[in-house]
Design an enzyme around this catalytic site. Structure first.
Site, PDB file in Angstrom:
ATOM      1  N   HIS A 136       3.225   4.839  -3.451  1.00  0.00           N
ATOM      2  CA  HIS A 136       3.781   6.124  -2.916  1.00  0.00           C
ATOM      3  C   HIS A 136       4.803   6.824  -3.707  1.00  0.00           C
ATOM      4  CE1 HIS A 136       3.304   2.942   0.720  1.00  0.00           C
ATOM      5  NE2 HIS A 136       2.784   4.303   1.208  1.00  0.00           N
TER       6      HIS A 136
ATOM      7  N   ARG B 288      -1.955  -2.396   5.147  1.00  0.00           N
ATOM      8  CA  ARG B 288      -1.183  -1.612   4.071  1.00  0.00           C
ATOM      9  C   ARG B 288       0.414  -1.767   4.330  1.00  0.00           C
ATOM     10  NH1 ARG B 288      -1.133   1.373  -0.348  1.00  0.00           N
ATOM     11  NH2 ARG B 288      -0.108   3.655  -0.362  1.00  0.00           N
TER      12      ARG B 288
ATOM     13  N   HIS C 220      -5.610  -0.233   8.315  1.00  0.00           N
ATOM     14  CA  HIS C 220      -4.553   0.483   7.598  1.00  0.00           C
ATOM     15  C   HIS C 220      -3.295  -0.435   7.628  1.00  0.00           C
ATOM     16  CE1 HIS C 220      -3.347   3.573   4.874  1.00  0.00           C
ATOM     17  NE2 HIS C 220      -2.241   3.810   5.466  1.00  0.00           N
TER      18      HIS C 220
END
Length: 340
Positions: free
Chosen positions: A317, A294, A291
């Site tokens: 987001h 990201r 992750h």
């Protein structure tokens, strides 16, 4: 009081109680109808009845919180993308003595005591995830299922402090070492599971997509000619179109899809993670999560996009605070922008 009506060779029973819509059911005999009606009436009056067929059956405060957990799991959790993670959390919460009480007796003090006990065995972020789920269950019970409570007790207590957000970036050297360990030359189509993991990681670095999003993409979702991938379901539940950079398109063009229903990356999420962790150990790379790609991608994208709204449109987001957890620019890069 229950009522009974004969209809041909069968008997129709109706149970009517305050706060609950009339409940009908048909039986072969009057004896069966009376037995059912008596049991249902008793359950309603004691607060243990949950009728799946109507919208607001839970009006009695005596219903157990574990019953509400069950209902939430059946009707809400199963529709979520992360159901496979949330259902075990619900099942764990059902084992906790604090939540085996009637819902009206689960006060802020009860949850606060449970919180303090839980913090003795797990970290604050885990407790906060538990509390988020408990709060969602209470909100659904109050707003949708007719439970009469003055407030959501989770809102009345202090939350544990979350640990500091990760700031881990992924260096170019680490990217090359991972590609080498996973035996992928970055120029040919992946053949082995290890090579697919490398491909997925580099695609994540180019797009800021999550692991779960990447392994769920099918070729019918990819529009290379229009330079985007359509994600129908994302972590926050909304669809999103992910723009493709030249690097991302070059990665995709390495592959030769057979049909639109074919998965882009033919790996289960857990297998991908397992291979990635082993590769990091072999490459002697410490404290790197899949992750983290990201965060690295978000930071790199921020150098190319003109404002935070464009950046959030790419990453998906919804609020600035969440985006700031992933956007980790170096001070020297910001200084260059000041002089640019």
């Amino acid at each position: 009081m229950p009522s009974f009506h004969k209809r041909g060779k069968s008997w129709r029973a109706f149970v009517c109680c305050k706060g609950v819509k009339p409940l009908p059911r048909t039986f072969d005999t009057l004896q069966e109808a009376k037995a059912w009606a008596s049991r249902i009436e008793s359950d309603i009056l004691s607060g243990h009845y949950i009728n799946k067929s109507i919208k607001n059956p839970l009006t009695n405060k005596g219903v157990l919180l574990t019953d509400i957990f069950d209902k939430y799991g059946r009707e809400v959790t199963v529709k979520k993308r992360g159901a496979n993670k949330e259902l075990p959390r619900l099942n764990f919460l059902k084992t906790q003595p604090a939540f085996q009480l009637p819902i009206a007796e689960v006060t802020p003090q009860v949850i606060a005591d449970w919180r303090d006990l839980r913090l003795m065995s797990v970290g604050g972020s885990t407790v906060n995830r538990d509390m988020n789920l408990i709060s969602s269950v209470f909100n659904m019970a109050i707003k949708e299922w007719g439970i009469k409570l003055e407030n959501n007790p989770v809102h009345m207590i202090r939350r544990p402090k979350n640990p500091s957000s990760r700031e881990r970036r992924v260096s170019e050297d680490e990217q090359l070492r991972l590609a080498e360990v996973l035996d992928w030359d970055q120029k040919s189509a992946p053949q082995t599971n290890k090579q697919w993991v490398a491909f997925a990681f580099f695609l994540a670095l180019a797009t800021a997509m999550r692991r779960g999003e990447i392994v769920s993409i099918r070729w019918g979702d990819i529009y290379i000619d229009k330079s985007y991938i359509h994600l129908e379901i994302t972590k926050n539940g909304d669809a999103r179109d992910v723009p493709l950079s030249l690097v991302a398109k070059q990665l995709l063009l390495l592959l030769k899809p057979q049909n639109k229903k074919e998965l882009l990356v033919p790996l289960r999420p857990d297998l991908l993670t397992s291979i990635f962790i082993k590769a990091c150990k072999e490459a002697k790379i410490k404290d790197l999560h899949f992750h983290d790609s990201r965060r690295e991608a978000t930071t790199q994208l921020s150098k190319k996009l003109s404002n935070v709204l464009e950046l959030s449109a790419v990453t998906g987001h919804k609020d600035l605070q969440t985006l700031k957890r992933y956007y980790r620019p170096k001070a020297e890069d910001l200084a260059k922008k000041l002089d640019g």
